[in-house]
Design a protein around this motif. Structure first.
Motif, mmCIF file in Angstrom:
data_model
loop_
_atom_site.group_PDB
_atom_site.id
_atom_site.type_symbol
_atom_site.label_atom_id
_atom_site.label_comp_id
_atom_site.label_asym_id
_atom_site.label_seq_id
_atom_site.Cartn_x
_atom_site.Cartn_y
_atom_site.Cartn_z
ATOM 1 N N VAL A 120 -4.420 5.216 10.010
ATOM 2 C CA VAL A 120 -3.693 6.228 10.811
ATOM 3 C C VAL A 120 -2.884 5.659 11.759
ATOM 4 N N ASN A 156 -10.888 11.755 8.439
ATOM 5 C CA ASN A 156 -10.348 11.275 7.063
ATOM 6 C C ASN A 156 -11.344 10.199 6.786
ATOM 7 N N ASN A 198 0.071 7.400 7.601
ATOM 8 C CA ASN A 198 -1.304 7.301 6.842
ATOM 9 C C ASN A 198 -0.893 6.289 5.910
ATOM 10 N N LEU A 199 -1.472 4.885 6.025
ATOM 11 C CA LEU A 199 -1.605 3.973 5.170
ATOM 12 C C LEU A 199 -2.864 4.024 4.475
ATOM 13 N N MET A 200 -2.448 4.079 2.815
ATOM 14 C CA MET A 200 -3.898 3.947 1.928
ATOM 15 C C MET A 200 -4.529 2.777 1.951
ATOM 16 N N VAL A 216 -3.753 15.044 3.712
ATOM 17 C CA VAL A 216 -3.609 13.684 3.383
ATOM 18 C C VAL A 216 -4.885 13.083 2.652
ATOM 19 N N CYS A 239 -7.146 6.503 4.418
ATOM 20 C CA CYS A 239 -5.795 6.021 4.933
ATOM 21 C C CYS A 239 -6.194 5.596 6.290
ATOM 22 N N SER A 247 6.298 -1.117 1.570
ATOM 23 C CA SER A 247 5.318 -0.215 1.041
ATOM 24 C C SER A 247 5.354 0.004 -0.530
ATOM 25 N N ALA A 276 1.011 -1.155 -0.249
ATOM 26 C CA ALA A 276 -0.069 0.002 0.053
ATOM 27 C C ALA A 276 0.885 1.343 -0.221
ATOM 28 N N ASP A 277 0.255 2.335 -0.635
ATOM 29 C CA ASP A 277 0.960 3.605 -0.494
ATOM 30 C C ASP A 277 1.045 4.196 1.120
ATOM 31 N N CYS A 278 2.189 4.684 1.315
ATOM 32 C CA CYS A 278 2.421 5.281 2.570
ATOM 33 C C CYS A 278 2.673 6.673 2.626
ATOM 34 N N LYS A 293 -8.115 2.531 1.225
ATOM 35 C CA LYS A 293 -9.387 2.876 0.620
ATOM 36 C C LYS A 293 -9.764 1.429 -0.347
#
Length: 1281
Positions: free
Chosen positions: A1195, A1276, A1205-1207, A1189, A1193, A1177, A1149-1151, A1209
């Motif tokens: 948190v 968020n 913050n780890l995406m 942000v 994500c 990541s 995942a994107d971080c 979704k």
């Protein structure tokens, strides 16, 4: 020659009895035949013994008659009339009680009688009842009659033989502990083994497969002529009246059933055999696989290091072949790499001698600890370039060795040392030493000990024996050694004085019955008996008390305190002894405690250390009431000649009969027990040789006070000064045959002008290097010619600690001036356990100063004492003494049990020890390897503390070896075949942040190891090495640089980065293995040999003589880099934690890392590749506080400077996440409310320390920041809903 006719049936226990009895009379053993006796002999049954021509009364028939005759020939039928009656009693018990019920249970199983289940069950119950009677009788005994095997044991053991083979299951044997212990003891005697072979005990009661007729399948010794099976033996069953047709059909069906049953058993057994071999490879087959080194390598030749490394670490593979090569190359010799050891070495000299282990038996884990520490230190000094010598040696262990060989002699030949005579007995010990004595050296080599074996010494070697003789003569001539009659610790069983270290202090809380050698019944201790002495010439009496009532026969006074008002009027009076006409003075002495008991104390100067001093002060009579065997002497009848503890009962009864007895009550006390013989130690007056220690003790104490000798750790100083400042003279005589015979001679002068001398007159004792020299000295002393001098050499030998006390210089040839003595004496260090600080260390210091004028070493390092996982002292009787080789190679529980059975342990204690082993090692001990054992022992070492060693923890360090193995294998692959390391380890200036960090950690590890070795802080060394390899190199660096190597061929910049990275990795491997080498010599050598060299032409051929890394060379430590990496690792751990929370095992995942300031943003950018790689990541995006942000994500707070913050979704349940954050918000608000209330209190600022106020303020600030982040995260997530 006599002929013994026996049945061929292997389970005919009556014939077995006769055969076993025959084995006990080796000089007149009859020949054995399995034929029927000739009809002319009119023998009624087998066994039959034919003596001589076989006519008339020369034929003995029947098991008891034959066995009695043979046992009598072998002196196994009882030593006197009483014992012979007891033997007959047990034979009767075997015949009338045991045999009928044994046959009732076993015969149906053997198919010799029909199966009546009810009858069989009732017979089994009756068998257990009878055996329980036997079990109770055996509880206090090793054997049934006396202290050795008699016909009683043979008869009863053969009567229970078939039940043990076919009926008694493990649960039964647990109930019958004493019977099982006794039966195992008997059947493991050589005579039983020769007849019965090794007996397999029953595991489950099942029908017995018919045995092959022994006559058709003869065995080498006895069982071939295996005896009959009961009153109506198997033979009787076979030769009875002819069977009917119905009976024959029934027998045929039974045989068919038995054959089917046996076929089934055979099939099951075959099935079990294949998987069983795999099972033995331990449960963790993948991790603990055994890989053997199979390349043919001659002893001393270098091991093959060209073949690929095995897939996983295996101690067997790694530890093969290295030690003989090290030894042959001379790496362990101080001469290695230098022309002359006398040439000055700017790096210095390191010399340490091994605490010489006893030649008896083998090493235990306590010795392994000593050797792990000493070898690590020796290897470290050697790698530092010092002229290094670790000198091996072995102690002759006077008492221990003599006891072992005496037991062996009695067990195998039925002889005592007195039967052999002194010279032949000593030869017997040398023979045993030459056969068994090298086991210790073998163990030391297995432990990797880098000792110079060419300099190995044995304390009875001529060189050391000469030094011992010289030391005695010099000290005797000077008057430091003198003759005196004083109290010594006496063992009646050993017939010798023993040293304090050989006396165990057994603490009792009150009345206790203890076993004492030579006594059938246990003896009472832990009670205080009060009785009265009548004051002479009056009706008054003085009441005294004692824990050893028998010693009142040797009383010569009663003592009271001079200030005690109760006894002022009795000053100058006497009391009357009740059993003789002895009048004893009432003396006043300050040693009496007025508040204890009646304030009056009986004084026995010849049998109590305190009373001895009172006797000296008041010139009292010293009445010795015990001889060397513990029998009473110098006492009135009826006590004269009684054994000491039988007299204890008799004296008490006599006091009661005469009205002197007052009371008996429980009394906590300490009983002195001889560690060798388990006898109760008696203080006994004996003429002995003593060393005057006052002046030597003062010099030894002053050497420490003045800083010339350093004792580490310093909390042992109090003990040192307490001993040295209050030292007593040292008794060095031992009444043994094995040891250094005292070179002193008693002089008789055949001249009327010289009066005859007495033993206690030192003038009549002379010492000499030979009898001729002693005669010359004696003639000179008495001014007569030598022909008038007759000499008698003292029979005693010297205390073992005397030869150990001069060990540091006797090994180098003292008193002769040798090169080794000049170079290596004084030594550098003495390392040993703190439990022998006085017995050995102090005596070496005293004798070194006395005989050489020099301290034997500059420092003393005292390590902890190894205990088991429960904190108990290692003791054979507890079953917790573990052979280091068993930890190295692994051993099954059965193997551990077998070691106990083979030991010299009292059979009574074997069962208890087995239970301890079963509890601690239910699956045995897994193979751990030498390196893991050494590392674990060093890791455990806390200065001055006891070590509670859990063997299973050692296995964890084997796993560490495997991690190390895999790391080096991976690194070697990464370096590639063509890699060439730079000539010197240095920074190029192009290192990445990962490179700079790992080199900083490497430098920190080097500094920690260097400081650890210098301060003997071994846990610091092992922790530094473990953390560097496992947590820093393997877990972080190797993982973080994988992308560097995967992209190495993309462009020239990538190639350059990979090259720098390879040089860094090589430095880590090279230095890391050298750091490890002193502690883990085998695996470090194996892996180091696979690395390319920086300077192949000049670098040493082995890691053990390569330089040890020093902090001056590896000075790359950076606090800033470490701090930055700590922050980065915190971020990585937070990301990993989030991924685990949402079960993102495979998905990257994107971080987004939200940072509070630009400096943190820059730091994240700098380490973005490391964060991305180690946190798995997809992308790592740093954000400033004012950058939004993206929605969706998860948190988590990494620190007050960074939020993760780890995406997620589309990957997670958003509502669930909001609920989690609501809980977190509530917790934070509660914490803040509580903290705010605390701070708001009116007296907060006055009462709470400033530092705590600062911490509270910081906590509140961090919680506030975290709360804001939580709220933001909730917002968020809500946007995602």
């Amino acid at each position: 020659m006599a002929t013994l006719y026996v049945s061929p049936h292997p389970d005919d226990f009556r014939c077995l009895l006769a055969l076993i009895a025959a084995e006990f009379c080796p000089s007149s053993r009859p020949r054995t035949l399995t034929d029927d006796p000739p009809v002319s002999l009119n023998a009624r049954s087998r066994p039959t013994l034919v003596l001589g021509a076989g006519e008339g009364d020369s034929v003995l028939s029947g098991a008891n008659a034959v066995a009695w005759y043979l046992a009598n020939q072998g002196k196994r039928a009882g030593v006197d009339t009483k014992q012979q009656s007891q033997v007959w009693q047990w034979i009767s018990f075997a015949d009338n009680e045991l045999t009928p019920v044994s046959c009732g249970v076993v015969f149906p199983l053997m198919g010799m009688t029909g199966v009546d289940k009810k009858l069989q069950q009732s017979s089994r119950a009756e068998l257990m009842r009878v055996l329980k009677v036997l079990d109770r009788a055996l509880e206090p005994r090793t054997f049934l009659v006396g202290e050795s095997i008699t016909l009683a044991d043979m008869a009863v053991a053969t009567a229970v033989l078939l039940p043990f083979k076919y009926v008694l299951e493990p649960s039964d044997k647990k109930v019958l502990t004493n019977v099982t212990r006794w039966f195992t003891t008997c059947t493991n005697q050589p005579q039983f083994l020769k007849v019965l072979g090794k007996i397999t005990l029953c595991e489950k009661m099942v029908p017995v497969t018919p045995k092959t007729n022994a006559a058709a399948n003869p065995q080498p010794a006895g069982p071939a002529a295996g005896p009959a099976a009961g009153p109506d033996s198997a033979e009787g069953a076979a030769n009875g009246p002819p069977k009917t047709e119905a009976q024959l059909k029934k027998d045929a069906k039974k045989r068919e059933k038995l054959e089917k049953f046996q076929q089934k058993k055979d099939t099951e057994a075959k099935k079990k055999t294949l998987p069983q071999t795999e099972k033995k490879a331990k449960p963790e087959k993948k991790e603990l696989g055994v890989i053997a080194y199979s390349v043919p390598t001659a002893a001393g030749e270098k091991k093959d290091v060209v073949s690929p490394l095995p897939d996983s670490y295996s101690p067997q593979y790694v530890e093969a072949a290295w030690y003989p090569w090290w030894e042959k190359q001379g790496f362990f010799k101080p001469e290695y790499g230098r022309k002359n050891i006398s040439d000055p070495n700017p790096r210095g000299v390191f010399m340490m001698c091994i605490p010489p282990p006893n030649v008896t038996g083998s090493l235990h884990l306590g010795h392994a600890l000593t050797n792990a520490i000493q070898d690590s230190l020796t290897r470290w000094h050697r790698m530092r370039g010092e002229t290094t010598l670790w000198n091996p040696g072995c102690d002759h262990a006077g008492i221990a060795t003599q006891v072992v060989v005496e037991k062996k002699l009695m067990r195998e030949r039925g002889m005592s040392r007195h039967d052999l005579g002194r010279e032949d007995f000593i030869q017997e010990i040398w023979k045993w030493k030459n056969e068994k004595g090298d086991r210790i050296y073998h163990q030391l080599k297995k432990l990797g000990s880098s000792l110079d074996w060419d300099r190995a010494c044995f304390t009875m070697d001529p060189k050391l024996s000469y030094a011992v003789q010289e030391a005695f003569i010099r000290m005797h001539d000077e008057g430091v050694i003198y003759r005196s009659k004083r109290l010594v610790n006496w063992s009646c069983t050993l017939n010798s004085a023993i040293s304090d270290i050989e006396v165990d202090k057994k603490e009792l809380t009150g009345r206790t019955l203890l076993p004492v050698p030579g006594y059938k019944e246990k003896v009472e201790f832990g009670v205080l008996v009060s009785f009265a002495y009548k004051v002479d010439g009056s009706d008054e009496e003085v009441i005294v008390a004692t824990t050893r009532i028998e010693t009142m026969l040797g009383d010569s006074a009663v003592a009271v305190h001079p200030a005690d008002p109760r006894y002022q009027h009795l000053k100058g009076k006497t009391v009357q002894h009740p059993f003789c006409d002895r009048k004893m003075p009432i003396v006043s002495d300050d040693f009496v405690d007025m508040s204890f008991g009646t304030g009056a104390v009986k004084i026995t100067p010849a049998h109590d250390h305190n009373d001895y001093e009172v006797g000296e002060r008041h010139n009292l009579a010293f009445i010795n009431i015990l001889d060397e065997n513990g029998l009473l002497i110098n006492v009135p009848p009826p006590f004269l000649g009684m054994k000491r503890f039988e007299a204890r009962k008799a004296v008490l009864q006599a006091l009661m009969d005469r009205g002197h007895f007052k009371e008996i009550k429980d009394n906590p006390m300490v009983v002195p027990v001889c560690s060798r013989s388990k006898d109760i130690v008696e203080p006994l007056l004996k003429p002995q040789w003593y060393v005057s220690c006052a002046e030597m003790g003062k010099q030894a104490a002053d050497s420490v006070r003045e800083g010339r000798l350093k004792i580490i750790p310093d909390h042992h100083l109090k003990t040192w000064f307490n001993w040295m400042d209050n030292i007593r003279d040292w008794c060095i005589s031992r009444q043994l045959w094995w040891g250094h015979r005292i070179p002193a001679y008693f002089i008789t002068v055949s001249d009327p002008s010289v009066k005859p001398g007495e033993d206690m007159d030192g003038r009549y004792w002379i010492s000499g290097r030979s009898e001729d020299e002693a005669r010359e000295k004696a003639a000179k002393r008495f001014n007569v010619s030598t022909d008038k001098i007759t000499l008698r050499q003292d029979e005693d030998v010297l205390d073992t600690w005397f030869s150990s006390g001069i060990f540091p210089f006797s090994i180098f040839g003292w008193p002769n001036e040798t090169q080794d003595l000049n170079v290596f004496y004084p030594g550098t260090l003495l390392e040993t356990g703190h439990d022998i600080l006085f017995f050995w260390v102090a005596r070496m210091v005293m004798m070194g100063l006395k005989l050489t004028g020099k301290l034997p070493f500059k420092e003393v390092y005292l390590h902890a004492v190894v205990r088991d996982a429960h904190g108990r002292k290692m003791s054979k009787s507890l079953g917790n003494v573990i052979d280091p080789l068993d930890v190295i190679t692994g051993i099954s529980l059965e193997g551990l049990h077998a070691m106990l059975t083979e030991s010299n342990l009292d059979p009574l204690e074997v069962e208890k020890a087995k239970q301890g082993q079963t509890s601690d090692y239910p699956n045995g001990i897994p193979e751990c390897g030498t390196d893991a054992l050494r590392f674990a022992l060093c890791a455990y070492t806390g200065q001055g503390r006891d070590i509670n060693l859990d063997v299973n923890r050692i296995l964890g360090y084997r796993h560490f070896c495997n991690k190390l193995w895999n790391a080096v294998k991976f690194a070697m692959k990464t370096l590639g075949d063509n890699f060439v390391p730079s000539e010197k380890a240095q920074l190029s200036g192009e290192e990445s942040v990962s490179d700079r960090w790992i080199l900083s950690r490497l430098s920190a590890a080097v500094a920690l190891c260097d400081a650890g070795f210098k301060s003997y802080d071994f846990p610091t060394i092992t922790t530094a090495i473990y953390n560097f390899w496992l947590y820093e190199l393997c877990d972080v660096y190797l993982e973080s640089v994988k992308p560097v190597f995967s992209r190495a061929e993309e462009d020239s910049a990538s190639q350059s980065r990979a090259l720098v990275c390879r040089q860094t990795l090589y430095s880590c491997l090279d230095v890391g293995l050298r750091l490890l080498s002193p502690v883990m010599p085998f695996v470090s050598e194996e892996l180091y040999q696979r690395l390319p060299r920086r300077r192949p032409q000049s670098d040493p051929s082995s890691i053990c003589v390569t330089s040890y890394p020093e902090a001056e060379e590896f000075c790359w430590h950076s606090d800033e880099v470490d701090r930055d990496m700590d922050f980065v690792m915190n971020v990585i751990k937070t990301i990993r934690s989030l991924r685990a929370d949402y079960n993102l095992t495979r998905t990257r995942a994107d971080c987004f890392l939200q940072c509070t300031d630009s400096a943190t943003v820059s730091l994240v950018q700098k380490y973005s590749l490391q964060i991305q790689t180690l946190s798995y990541s997809q992308a790592v995006v740093p954000l400033t506080d004012n950058q939004p942000v993206p929605g969706g994500c998860a948190v988590a707070i990494a620190s007050d400077r960074c939020t993760v913050n780890l995406m997620l979704k589309g990957l997670i349940d958003v509502e669930k996440e909001v609920a989690k954050l609501m809980t977190k918000k509530g917790d934070l608000e509660k914490q803040m409310e509580k903290l705010s209330e605390k701070i708001a209190k009116s007296d907060y600022k006055e009462k709470v320390p400033v530092k705590v106020q600062e911490l509270d303020a910081e906590k509140l600030r961090q919680s506030q920041t975290e709360l804001e982040k939580v709220k933001e995260a909730m917002d968020n997530f809500r946007k995602m809903m």
